[in-house]
Write a protein that holds these residues in place. Structure first.
Motif, PDB file in Angstrom:
ATOM      1  N   ILE A  87     -11.788  24.027  62.175  1.00 38.71           N
ATOM      2  CA  ILE A  87     -12.192  25.119  61.291  1.00 38.71           C
ATOM      3  C   ILE A  87     -11.874  24.768  59.848  1.00 38.71           C
ATOM      4  O   ILE A  87     -12.684  24.977  58.943  1.00 38.71           O
ATOM      5  CB  ILE A  87     -11.526  26.446  61.721  1.00 38.71           C
ATOM      6  CG1 ILE A  87     -12.081  26.876  63.078  1.00 38.71           C
ATOM      7  CG2 ILE A  87     -11.722  27.537  60.668  1.00 38.71           C
ATOM      8  CD1 ILE A  87     -11.327  28.006  63.731  1.00 38.71           C
ATOM      9  N   VAL A  88     -10.687  24.204  59.612  1.00 45.38           N
ATOM     10  CA  VAL A  88     -10.306  23.775  58.266  1.00 45.38           C
ATOM     11  C   VAL A  88     -11.254  22.684  57.784  1.00 45.38           C
ATOM     12  O   VAL A  88     -11.698  22.692  56.628  1.00 45.38           O
ATOM     13  CB  VAL A  88      -8.830  23.301  58.248  1.00 45.38           C
ATOM     14  CG1 VAL A  88      -8.500  22.587  56.951  1.00 45.38           C
ATOM     15  CG2 VAL A  88      -7.901  24.486  58.460  1.00 45.38           C
ATOM     16  N   SER A  89     -11.601  21.760  58.654  1.00 47.94           N
ATOM     17  CA  SER A  89     -12.500  20.666  58.279  1.00 47.94           C
ATOM     18  C   SER A  89     -13.879  21.188  57.889  1.00 47.94           C
ATOM     19  O   SER A  89     -14.450  20.772  56.877  1.00 47.94           O
ATOM     20  CB  SER A  89     -12.639  19.672  59.432  1.00 47.94           C
ATOM     21  OG  SER A  89     -11.402  19.075  59.698  1.00 47.94           O
ATOM     22  N   VAL A  90     -14.414  22.090  58.690  1.00 42.72           N
ATOM     23  CA  VAL A  90     -15.732  22.657  58.399  1.00 42.72           C
ATOM     24  C   VAL A  90     -15.686  23.489  57.119  1.00 42.72           C
ATOM     25  O   VAL A  90     -16.595  23.424  56.289  1.00 42.72           O
ATOM     26  CB  VAL A  90     -16.239  23.498  59.595  1.00 42.72           C
ATOM     27  CG1 VAL A  90     -17.453  24.326  59.220  1.00 42.72           C
ATOM     28  CG2 VAL A  90     -16.554  22.582  60.768  1.00 42.72           C
ATOM     29  N   ALA A  91     -14.611  24.249  56.930  1.00 45.56           N
ATOM     30  CA  ALA A  91     -14.477  25.046  55.706  1.00 45.56           C
ATOM     31  C   ALA A  91     -14.410  24.141  54.474  1.00 45.56           C
ATOM     32  O   ALA A  91     -15.046  24.427  53.456  1.00 45.56           O
ATOM     33  CB  ALA A  91     -13.238  25.932  55.785  1.00 45.56           C
ATOM     34  N   ALA A  92     -13.665  23.055  54.568  1.00 41.13           N
ATOM     35  CA  ALA A  92     -13.566  22.119  53.437  1.00 41.13           C
ATOM     36  C   ALA A  92     -14.922  21.482  53.158  1.00 41.13           C
ATOM     37  O   ALA A  92     -15.368  21.410  52.002  1.00 41.13           O
ATOM     38  CB  ALA A  92     -12.518  21.052  53.718  1.00 41.13           C
ATOM     39  N   GLY A  93     -15.599  21.012  54.208  1.00 41.23           N
ATOM     40  CA  GLY A  93     -16.917  20.415  54.025  1.00 41.23           C
ATOM     41  C   GLY A  93     -17.912  21.406  53.450  1.00 41.23           C
ATOM     42  O   GLY A  93     -18.679  21.082  52.539  1.00 41.23           O
ATOM     43  N   GLY A  94     -17.894  22.622  53.963  1.00 35.22           N
ATOM     44  CA  GLY A  94     -18.796  23.652  53.449  1.00 35.22           C
ATOM     45  C   GLY A  94     -18.516  23.999  52.000  1.00 35.22           C
ATOM     46  O   GLY A  94     -19.443  24.196  51.200  1.00 35.22           O
ATOM     47  N   ALA A  95     -17.232  24.048  51.640  1.00 32.54           N
ATOM     48  CA  ALA A  95     -16.868  24.338  50.245  1.00 32.54           C
ATOM     49  C   ALA A  95     -17.343  23.222  49.319  1.00 32.54           C
ATOM     50  O   ALA A  95     -17.862  23.488  48.224  1.00 32.54           O
ATOM     51  CB  ALA A  95     -15.360  24.530  50.123  1.00 32.54           C
ATOM     52  N   VAL A  96     -17.172  21.981  49.759  1.00 25.47           N
ATOM     53  CA  VAL A  96     -17.632  20.857  48.932  1.00 25.47           C
ATOM     54  C   VAL A  96     -19.148  20.918  48.782  1.00 25.47           C
ATOM     55  O   VAL A  96     -19.685  20.773  47.685  1.00 25.47           O
ATOM     56  CB  VAL A  96     -17.164  19.506  49.521  1.00 25.47           C
ATOM     57  CG1 VAL A  96     -17.891  18.337  48.875  1.00 25.47           C
ATOM     58  CG2 VAL A  96     -15.659  19.354  49.340  1.00 25.47           C
ATOM     59  N   TYR A  97     -19.863  21.144  49.888  1.00 25.86           N
ATOM     60  CA  TYR A  97     -21.322  21.212  49.799  1.00 25.86           C
ATOM     61  C   TYR A  97     -21.758  22.326  48.844  1.00 25.86           C
ATOM     62  O   TYR A  97     -22.641  22.124  48.014  1.00 25.86           O
ATOM     63  CB  TYR A  97     -21.969  21.428  51.171  1.00 25.86           C
ATOM     64  CG  TYR A  97     -23.455  21.585  51.037  1.00 25.86           C
ATOM     65  CD1 TYR A  97     -24.269  20.476  50.804  1.00 25.86           C
ATOM     66  CD2 TYR A  97     -24.054  22.842  51.073  1.00 25.86           C
ATOM     67  CE1 TYR A  97     -25.631  20.614  50.632  1.00 25.86           C
ATOM     68  CE2 TYR A  97     -25.409  22.994  50.900  1.00 25.86           C
ATOM     69  CZ  TYR A  97     -26.202  21.882  50.676  1.00 25.86           C
ATOM     70  OH  TYR A  97     -27.552  22.023  50.492  1.00 25.86           O
ATOM     71  N   THR A  98     -21.134  23.492  48.963  1.00 28.93           N
ATOM     72  CA  THR A  98     -21.485  24.618  48.098  1.00 28.93           C
ATOM     73  C   THR A  98     -21.324  24.248  46.628  1.00 28.93           C
ATOM     74  O   THR A  98     -22.131  24.649  45.788  1.00 28.93           O
ATOM     75  CB  THR A  98     -20.602  25.839  48.427  1.00 28.93           C
ATOM     76  OG1 THR A  98     -20.813  26.192  49.788  1.00 28.93           O
ATOM     77  CG2 THR A  98     -20.927  27.022  47.548  1.00 28.93           C
ATOM     78  N   ASN A  99     -20.306  23.459  46.324  1.00 30.24           N
ATOM     79  CA  ASN A  99     -20.037  23.101  44.933  1.00 30.24           C
ATOM     80  C   ASN A  99     -20.893  21.943  44.416  1.00 30.24           C
ATOM     81  O   ASN A  99     -21.040  21.800  43.206  1.00 30.24           O
ATOM     82  CB  ASN A  99     -18.554  22.771  44.749  1.00 30.24           C
ATOM     83  CG  ASN A  99     -17.719  24.024  44.707  1.00 30.24           C
ATOM     84  OD1 ASN A  99     -17.836  24.812  43.785  1.00 30.24           O
ATOM     85  ND2 ASN A  99     -16.910  24.232  45.728  1.00 30.24           N
ATOM     86  N   ILE A 100     -21.431  21.123  45.307  1.00 32.71           N
ATOM     87  CA  ILE A 100     -22.231  19.990  44.826  1.00 32.71           C
ATOM     88  C   ILE A 100     -23.719  20.144  45.115  1.00 32.71           C
ATOM     89  O   ILE A 100     -24.519  19.326  44.653  1.00 32.71           O
ATOM     90  CB  ILE A 100     -21.733  18.642  45.402  1.00 32.71           C
ATOM     91  CG1 ILE A 100     -21.963  18.567  46.913  1.00 32.71           C
ATOM     92  CG2 ILE A 100     -20.295  18.380  45.020  1.00 32.71           C
ATOM     93  CD1 ILE A 100     -21.777  17.177  47.492  1.00 32.71           C
TER      94      ILE A 100
END
Length: 176
Positions: A69-82
């Motif tokens: 869940i932490v991994s997906v949240a981190a990946g999703g946050a990065v995608y949202t920002n880039i």
């Protein structure tokens, strides 16, 4: 020490006590709102909290469940920002490359989760972390879901109480 089943089933069964306590507090002026949705979300946070302190144990089911869940949240946050910041000519290629960057961030978060986690029954097994969990639950409900403050306070209290239940069952309640 209690195992996963004991912690989670204790959370499932003891939630009515948390509801009664919150209702009593609300009757005495606490700004808690026990709406149907708050009660349901509070139940989820309470039961999750009843095993969450064991996320600091690498073999615990909650650790293994929290890490993705932490991994997906981190990946999703990065995608949202880039998203939209890479231009390689084709929109589909841009999106795919942005997701490559996001996936790499997710992998980094996967390994960082275990690396940053303190020793078992350390600071994560404390009332400080119970309060942090309750505070995060409140913020997520009020600001993330847009629910009313009283509902958020009830969910935050439920999260705190569920987390504290785990500490009580372990026989180890400490401030930090």
């Amino acid at each position: 020490m209690p195992n996963y089943d004991t912690h989670v089933l204790s959370g499932v069964l003891s939630y009515p006590v948390a509801v009664a306590l919150a209702g009593l507090l609300a009757d005495h002026g606490a700004p808690l709102e026990l709406s149907t949705m708050a009660l349901i979300i509070g139940y989820a946070f309470y039961v999750l909290g009843s095993d969450l302190p064991d996320m600091d144990h690498p073999n615990a089911l909650i650790h293994r469940g929290t890490k993705p869940i932490v991994s997906v949240a981190a990946g999703g946050a990065v995608y949202t920002n880039i998203a939209g910041s890479i231009d390689l000519g084709q929109p589909w290629l841009n999106t795919a490359v942005e997701w490559v960057v996001a996936a790499l961030a997710g992998v980094m978060a996967w390994f960082a989760f275990t690396w940053l986690m303190p020793r078992h029954r350390g600071i994560v097994h404390s009332l400080l972390f119970a309060a942090i969990y309750g505070g995060l639950a409140f913020l997520m409900v009020e600001y993330g879901l847009g629910m009313r403050t009283g509902e958020g306070l009830f969910v935050g209290l439920s999260a705190f109480l569920g987390y504290t239940l785990h500490l009580l069952l372990d026989g180890s309640v400490k401030l930090v």
